[in-house]
Scaffold this active site. Structure first.
Site, PDB file in Angstrom:
ATOM      1  N   CYS A 100      -9.147 -14.059   8.921  1.00 35.32           N
ATOM      2  CA  CYS A 100      -8.373 -13.175  10.167  1.00 35.32           C
ATOM      3  C   CYS A 100      -7.646 -14.134  10.885  1.00 35.32           C
ATOM      4  O   CYS A 100      -8.289 -15.201  11.251  1.00 35.32           O
ATOM      5  CB  CYS A 100      -9.507 -12.697  10.981  1.00 35.32           C
ATOM      6  SG  CYS A 100      -9.128 -11.678  11.999  1.00 35.32           S
ATOM      7  N   HIS A 142     -10.411  -3.812   6.884  1.00 30.50           N
ATOM      8  CA  HIS A 142     -10.458  -4.868   7.855  1.00 30.50           C
ATOM      9  C   HIS A 142      -9.640  -4.685   9.307  1.00 30.50           C
ATOM     10  O   HIS A 142     -10.105  -4.759  10.345  1.00 30.50           O
ATOM     11  CB  HIS A 142      -9.892  -6.212   7.308  1.00 30.50           C
ATOM     12  CG  HIS A 142      -9.662  -7.482   8.136  1.00 30.50           C
ATOM     13  ND1 HIS A 142     -10.488  -8.423   7.846  1.00 30.50           N
ATOM     14  CD2 HIS A 142      -8.869  -7.706   9.176  1.00 30.50           C
ATOM     15  CE1 HIS A 142     -10.139  -9.369   8.878  1.00 30.50           C
ATOM     16  NE2 HIS A 142      -9.236  -8.902   9.656  1.00 30.50           N
ATOM     17  N   GLU A 143      -8.438  -4.091   9.110  1.00 29.87           N
ATOM     18  CA  GLU A 143      -7.419  -3.831  10.140  1.00 29.87           C
ATOM     19  C   GLU A 143      -8.060  -2.809  11.140  1.00 29.87           C
ATOM     20  O   GLU A 143      -7.943  -2.931  12.261  1.00 29.87           O
ATOM     21  CB  GLU A 143      -6.018  -3.647   9.640  1.00 29.87           C
ATOM     22  CG  GLU A 143      -5.467  -4.596   9.004  1.00 29.87           C
ATOM     23  CD  GLU A 143      -5.374  -5.870   9.429  1.00 29.87           C
ATOM     24  OE1 GLU A 143      -5.475  -5.906  10.813  1.00 29.87           O
ATOM     25  OE2 GLU A 143      -5.369  -7.057   9.018  1.00 29.87           O
ATOM     26  N   HIS A 146     -10.698  -3.638  13.486  1.00 28.49           N
ATOM     27  CA  HIS A 146     -10.197  -4.363  14.766  1.00 28.49           C
ATOM     28  C   HIS A 146     -10.062  -3.228  15.886  1.00 28.49           C
ATOM     29  O   HIS A 146     -10.210  -3.459  16.894  1.00 28.49           O
ATOM     30  CB  HIS A 146      -8.998  -4.902  14.454  1.00 28.49           C
ATOM     31  CG  HIS A 146      -8.960  -6.361  14.077  1.00 28.49           C
ATOM     32  ND1 HIS A 146      -9.414  -7.184  14.596  1.00 28.49           N
ATOM     33  CD2 HIS A 146      -8.477  -6.978  12.740  1.00 28.49           C
ATOM     34  CE1 HIS A 146      -9.371  -8.495  13.900  1.00 28.49           C
ATOM     35  NE2 HIS A 146      -8.990  -8.012  13.052  1.00 28.49           N
TER      36      HIS A 146
HETATM   37 NI    NI Z   1      -8.220  -9.704  11.301  1.00 31.33          NI
END
Ligand code: NI
Length: 179
Positions: A100, A142-143, A146
């Site tokens: 990341c 993953h995005e 966030h």
């Molecule tokens: Ni990330």
């Protein structure tokens, strides 16, 4: 457009839930996405979420071009998603290494749903709906994490599989894909 500073783990904004995009102007949204694209490119990322540049809105971008040197890294189309939603298509999980841009120099083995359906809107307000699997599914999970204030280290099951990439992968990383 501009390359923006990336917030790093420890910054409380990265642990906060981002807000839905509602009454933002098309011009402001285009400026944000332009900055995100420039920043992702400058840091060789596979994806970026708006909170990573300090903007607490539900906007992510991602995209990976398959590299013939790394046949196992599949192609992910260049995508902008506003207000995304993800649903797993079944309970199947798989683990793979992630990085990341907000956790520079580190890698961890992270479980993700193998198959998901995601939906959201592009910058012109057109709906995007896709069913994806494998690496593409991993990148979007993953995005979108966030946007809910979740960094991948929080999902690692066994911290023996979290560490410095130069130690874990002294020969270099196959298919670099920090997000
Ligand atoms: Ni990330």
């Amino acid at each position: 457009m501009a390359v923006r500073a990336i917030r790093r783990m420890g910054d409380p904004l990265l642990w906060a839930r981002a807000q839905e995009v509602t009454d933002i102007s098309a011009e402001v949204l285009a400026g944000l996405v332009g900055d995100m694209k420039d920043t992702m490119a400058a840091f060789h990322g596979a994806g970026l979420a708006a909170p990573q540049i300090g903007v607490p809105l539900r906007v992510v971008i991602f995209g990976v071009h398959a590299n013939p040197r790394y046949p196992q890294a599949s192609d992910v189309p260049e995508t902008i998603l506003v207000n995304p939603i993800i649903e797993p298509l079944d309970d199947g999980l798989e683990e793979a290494w992630e990085g990341c841009l907000s956790v520079p120099g580190m890698r961890g083995l992270v479980p993700r749903y193998r198959r998901v359906r995601y939906r959201g809107f592009d910058i012109d307000g057109r709906e995007i709906v896709r069913e994806v699997e494998g690496f593409h599914a991993r990148v979007v999970q993953h995005e979108c994490d966030h946007l809910d204030g979740i960094l991948y280290p929080a999902r690692i099951r066994d911290l023996k599989f979290f560490g410095y990439e130069s130690v874990l992968f002294p020969e270099g990383i196959v298919g670099d894909d920090a997000q």
